[in-house]
Design a protein around this motif. Structure first.
Motif, short mmCIF file in Angstrom:
data_model
loop_
_atom_site.label_atom_id
_atom_site.label_comp_id
_atom_site.label_asym_id
_atom_site.label_seq_id
_atom_site.Cartn_x
_atom_site.Cartn_y
_atom_site.Cartn_z
N ALA A 180 -6.57 -11.28 4.01
CA ALA A 180 -5.27 -10.64 3.87
C ALA A 180 -4.39 -11.12 5.00
CB ALA A 180 -5.42 -9.12 3.96
N TRP A 196 -10.23 -12.84 -4.77
CA TRP A 196 -9.72 -11.60 -5.35
C TRP A 196 -8.44 -11.13 -4.68
CZ3 TRP A 196 -9.97 -8.75 -1.00
CH2 TRP A 196 -11.07 -8.96 -0.14
N ASN A 197 -7.89 -11.96 -3.81
CA ASN A 197 -6.66 -11.55 -3.14
C ASN A 197 -5.76 -12.75 -2.93
OD1 ASN A 197 -4.93 -9.74 -2.00
ND2 ASN A 197 -6.14 -9.38 -0.16
N GLU A 222 -2.77 -13.30 -3.74
CA GLU A 222 -1.42 -13.03 -3.24
C GLU A 222 -1.49 -11.98 -2.16
OE1 GLU A 222 -0.60 -15.02 -6.90
OE2 GLU A 222 -1.43 -13.00 -6.83
N GLY A 223 -2.46 -12.14 -1.27
CA GLY A 223 -2.68 -11.08 -0.29
C GLY A 223 -1.71 -11.04 0.86
N TRP A 224 -0.42 -10.83 0.56
CA TRP A 224 0.58 -10.77 1.62
C TRP A 224 1.16 -9.38 1.75
CZ3 TRP A 224 1.54 -15.14 4.42
CH2 TRP A 224 1.11 -16.36 3.87
#
Lengths: 475, 450
Positions: free
Chosen positions: A345, A375-376, A378-380
């Motif tokens: 993240a 699984w992330n 676009e973890g922004w």
């Protein structure tokens, strides 16, 4: 608006803490021209009427009378705290916020944690309660300490434990200074690993910092200024390392520049909670978004820009450069390279005159070169705060939950094992009441488990991406 | 009839402010392009709908502001007051200190029950100020913690407290590439809960509005304020007073009912999209002229081809051949099938506009009569300085792909169990997540098989 309390423990913790309070006052002075005690100030300061002495009542609105830091200063030697109390910040702290002793912890985690811990437990709890009572809505404790010594490391983690017991609902953010390989404290690996176990279990978020990285950043700035390569002059008080314009008038000591960087980290971290913006990012949001699994709460941080040139116009190219720098190896506060490891993240907290389109443009631009866990993708997490730091028109703090912390932990483990295999210096610890061999074995196993969790995630990095199949619905 | 607006969370409050601002500046404008009588009637109707008069004369928005931290509400209240033209009531807001931490479970399970009474009291007071209550309009984002979680809870409470009133939830979907990391979880939880309590969801997507700002409005450095102003303009073009088809000579007395009844014929299908034409910077308005046939042609193609704005429309997409009976599963994939559509025209020469092309049966599913599926409202009074403007509120497959994408990403994250501990600690368990996924997969399936 919420309040935060800073607990600074040990020599390093207090020196960094001192820089933090200095810069915080400078920042608020620049923003708060009218001298009114407002909500932003109240997040870190109390407003006290000291005409009737130190025990004056708190004033919640109106003009600023006397600002007192919401802080607890703990050290088992008097030197550092005494210096703070004789310096220009003496009026910001009152005597009820200090806990000191004379002889120090001898660079021994067990002395700090077990001996001083039990000795000062009640005193610490009482003072914490007092500080909490002065807060309308206490959201977060910030602990500042180093890992390699005895007080910061041992007593600091004892306090961490205490905070979880006494104030379970309040977040615990820990800024930990990790020892470098050439640390002159021989037992620093023991102290650090014993402290790590406590951080694993009781902290909500840890922001590790390494002296080597701070040192490199300071050098980089000096080189840039002295090389004369810059066309215009650098605005003096815009250096992330400087305390120009702040209360301190004494000669700057060698660690001051490095400590200022960490102080700026904390200021930027809390800026969106204190000041307004079009997309606020509070401390509880940081913990929520950046910690996907409870134990993986170590965040690598980077601050840009390191200085501002004197031009007024900032073309968007320079803005974009700020974003690129945030991901480069030399801007990280630990020796790590997030670009080549796996992101779980990432948070970007922007201050100043930056809009959501600038943010989006840069995320799109940088995304392809970064590896995010499957699984992330676009973890922004993003935040926009309108108030820039002193001397800058804009700034960026990047917090990454990234597997690049793994090498730091693995090296720590290696240095620990080198000593532990030979049982070097163990007797200093084992002779302390409450310390047993199992403390060591549990600590190293906690660290090994953590490293293993990062390994498992890294293993997924270059593998094929198989999305799990969706629920089937009867039509 | 009056509408009570409930603004929830940072996004809801920021948008709510822009909406009231737009409505107010529209009625104060002199660009009505219609008779004085018509204009006055329009102003009165808008004021009755959205504002109440206070003794001091300045219109007071019929709104309740809710947030779990104080900064946004205090900014919103002061911005409104400093406009000099309208304001919020000083007693209609509720806020706390800590925020919801982007945690849906915190908003829904902790803040919701804790503050239910206080919030509903405020809503009740606003409702009582209305001579005739036309329903509720809530606005929130689905990505964060307060708007989404507390918003879903409040929406449910509204349904329980006002079982016969219309409730329209305006929801904002976040940028695809992340504003909040757990936004997909929060979105899934919110949308599934709202589906059970609201009459319809009117959706805006940040990505889409951002493109409009970039390409049509020519804004170089787009801020959230710009995005919110476009959203406010689109909402205003729907909710400002209109003449409905059978409404006689006056403005519609039941704005929400008139909107929702024809557009939501089936309870499984209640997601509405909004399109608006033309859109351009205010500075260019004076130099532009439009023809109704051109506007209508573009609007229809926007509908059919699932375009977001009048630029970049794919003109290759055509409805299936009229007259042939093609089963719904064989319709060309990028063709946007509608259940029901509403077109709202405002401005010069509205009564001469021919909307026959929207009544083409091939645009619609087979199980509704196209005469019932399509409605048009025409109003001669121009809106927000646009000489001619048309809005389309559509219950169609507009939102199918974005919804599918959100559910897909959320499922992907759910399968790895990431972040679940943050929700379980506030009482939302894995089974609750599964129920929500099931609800939304059902919605996706219903829209896919139109």
């Amino acid at each position: 608006m919420t309040q935060s309390v800073v607990v600074q423990v040990g020599q390093c913790g207090n020196q960094v803490g001192c820089r933090f309070w200095d810069l915080a006052l400078r920042e608020h002075a620049a923003v708060n021209k009218k001298g009114i005690y407002d909500e932003a100030l109240s997040s870190f300061f109390r407003n006290v009427d000291t005409r009737s002495g130190d025990n004056g009542p708190d004033i919640y609105k109106g003009k600023i009378r006397s600002l007192k830091a919401r802080a607890l200063l703990i050290d088992m030697e008097e030197g550092v705290v005494n210096e703070i109390l004789q310096g220009p910040l003496r009026d910001v702290f009152d005597s009820k916020q200090l806990i000191t002793d004379v002889s120090g912890s001898g660079n021994n985690w067990a002395v700090g944690h077990k001996i001083y811990g039990s000795q000062y437990r009640e005193n610490i709890v009482e003072k914490l309660r007092k500080t909490a009572e002065h807060c309308d809505c206490l959201q977060c404790f910030f602990i500042i300490h180093s890992m390699g010594g005895g007080t910061g490391s041992g007593l600091g983690t004892f306090v961490l434990n205490l905070l979880e017991e006494e104030f379970p609902e309040v977040y615990r953010f820990v800024t930990s200074v990790y020892p470098s390989g050439e640390d002159d404290v021989i037992t620093s690996p023991y102290n650090s690993v014993l402290a790590m176990k406590e951080l694993n279990e009781h902290a909500d978020c840890v922001l590790p910092v390494e002296n080597e990285s701070l040192f490199e950043i300071v050098n980089k700035i000096h080189q840039m200024i002295n090389s004369g390569k810059l066309g215009s002059t650098v605005k003096q008080n815009s250096l992330v390392t400087s305390s120009a314009g702040s209360a301190k008038t004494l000669q700057e000591k060698p660690f001051d520049a490095m400590n200022n960087i960490v102080a700026n980290l904390l200021l930027n971290l809390t800026s969106s909670a204190r000041f307004e913006g079009s997309l606020n990012m509070d401390l509880n949001e940081i913990s929520m978004n950046l910690v996907p699994f409870p134990r993986l709460h170590y965040l690598v941080s980077s601050l840009t820009p390191l200085y501002t040139l004197a031009d007024v116009n900032v073309p968007s190219r320079r803005l974009d450069q700020m974003f690129s720098d945030a991901f480069s190896r030399d801007h990280q506060l630990i020796q790590a390279d997030p670009k080549h490891s796996l992101y779980l993240a990432c948070a970007l907290l922007v201050r100043g005159n930056v809009q959501v389109s600038d943010l989006r443009r840069n995320i799109e631009r940088l995304k392809p070169s970064l590896h995010f866990v499957s699984w992330n993708q676009e973890g922004w997490k993003t935040g926009l705060c309108s108030v820039p730091p002193v001397g800058h028109s804009h700034s960026l703090l990047a917090l990454a939950n990234n597997t690049c912390v793994k090498p730091t932990f693995m090296e720590l483990k290696d240095r620990f094992m080198k000593l532990y295999k030979k049982k070097a210096h163990l007797h200093h610890y084992l002779q302390i009441d409450g310390m047993e061999q199992s403390c060591f074995s549990e600590a190293i196993s906690s660290l090994s488990d953590l490293i293993e969790e990062y390994n498992e995630l890294d293993a997924t990095k270059d593998g094929p991406r198989i999305d799990p199949s969706r629920l089937k619905i009867a039509v | 009839m009056s509408i009570v607006t409930v603004q929830l969370g940072q996004c809801g409050n920021q948008i709510g402010h822009e909406v009231f601002s737009t409505l107010c500046s529209d009625i104060r404008g002199t660009h009505g392009l219609c008779s004085k009588k018509e204009n006055e009637s329009y102003q009165d109707s808008c004021k009755e709908r959205f504002f109440c008069e206070e003794e001091s004369g300045a219109p007071v928005a019929r709104a309740v502001l809710v947030d779990m931290e104080p900064k946004v509400i205090s900014q919103t209240l002061s911005m409104a007051a400093s406009s000099g033209h309208w304001k919020y009531s000083s007693h209609s807001h509720f806020c706390q200190q800590q925020g919801s931490g982007n945690n849906w479970a915190n908003g829904y399970s902790v803040h919701g029950p804790r503050h239910k009474e206080a919030i509903l009291n405020l809503v009740q007071k606003e409702a009582e100020k209305c001579e005739r209550l036309g329903g509720f309009f809530t606005t929130m984002s689905v990505a964060g913690g307060t708007g989404s979680g507390l918003g879903a809870f409040v929406s449910q409470c509204l349904r329980d407290a006002f079982p016969t009133s219309f409730i329209l939830n305006h929801v904002v979907w976040p940028y695809g590439t992340g504003e909040v990391i757990v936004q997909n979880y929060n979105s899934v939880l919110t949308l599934s809960h709202l589906y059970h309590s609201s009459d319809a969801l009117l959706v805006h997507e940040n990505d889409v509005i951002h493109k409009i700002c970039a390409r049509l409005m020519n804004i170089k450095q787009i801020s959230f304020r710009d995005v919110n102003q476009v959203i406010a303009h689109q909402l205003g073009s729907v909710f400002q007073p209109t003449h409905t088809a059978g409404g006689g000579s006056g403005y519609s007395r039941n704005p929400l009912g008139d909107l929702l009844e024809p557009l939501v014929p089936h309870p499984e299908l209640r997601m509405l999209g909004l399109r608006n034409i033309p859109q351009m910077p205010q500075s260019s308005l004076a130099y532009s002229t439009f023809s109704w046939p051109g506007l209508i042609k573009h609007l229809r193609q926007i509908l059919i081809a699932n375009a977001h704005m009048e630029e970049g429309i794919d003109w290759q997409v055509r409805p299936p051949q009229a007259g042939s009976s093609i089963p719904s599963t064989n319709k060309p994939l990028h063709f946007n099938t509608s259940i029901a559509n509403l077109v709202i025209l405002r401005g010069k020469d509205v009564h001469s506009v021919d909307l026959g092309s929207f009544q083409d049966p091939s645009l619609y599913t087979s199980w509704l009569n196209p005469r019932d599926a399509f409605n048009a409202w025409k109003t001669p009074r121009a809106f927000n300085k646009y000489e001619k403007s048309a809005a389309l509120v559509s219950n169609s497959q507009f939102l199918l792909k974005p919804l599918d994408s959100i559910v897909g990403k959320a499922w992907n994250m759910f399968a790895s169990k990431a972040y679940l501990h943050q929700y379980t600690k506030f009482g939302i368990q894995e089974e609750d997540f599964l129920d929500c996924f099931t609800t939304l997969e059902q919605v996706i399936s219903s829209y896919t098989n139109l």
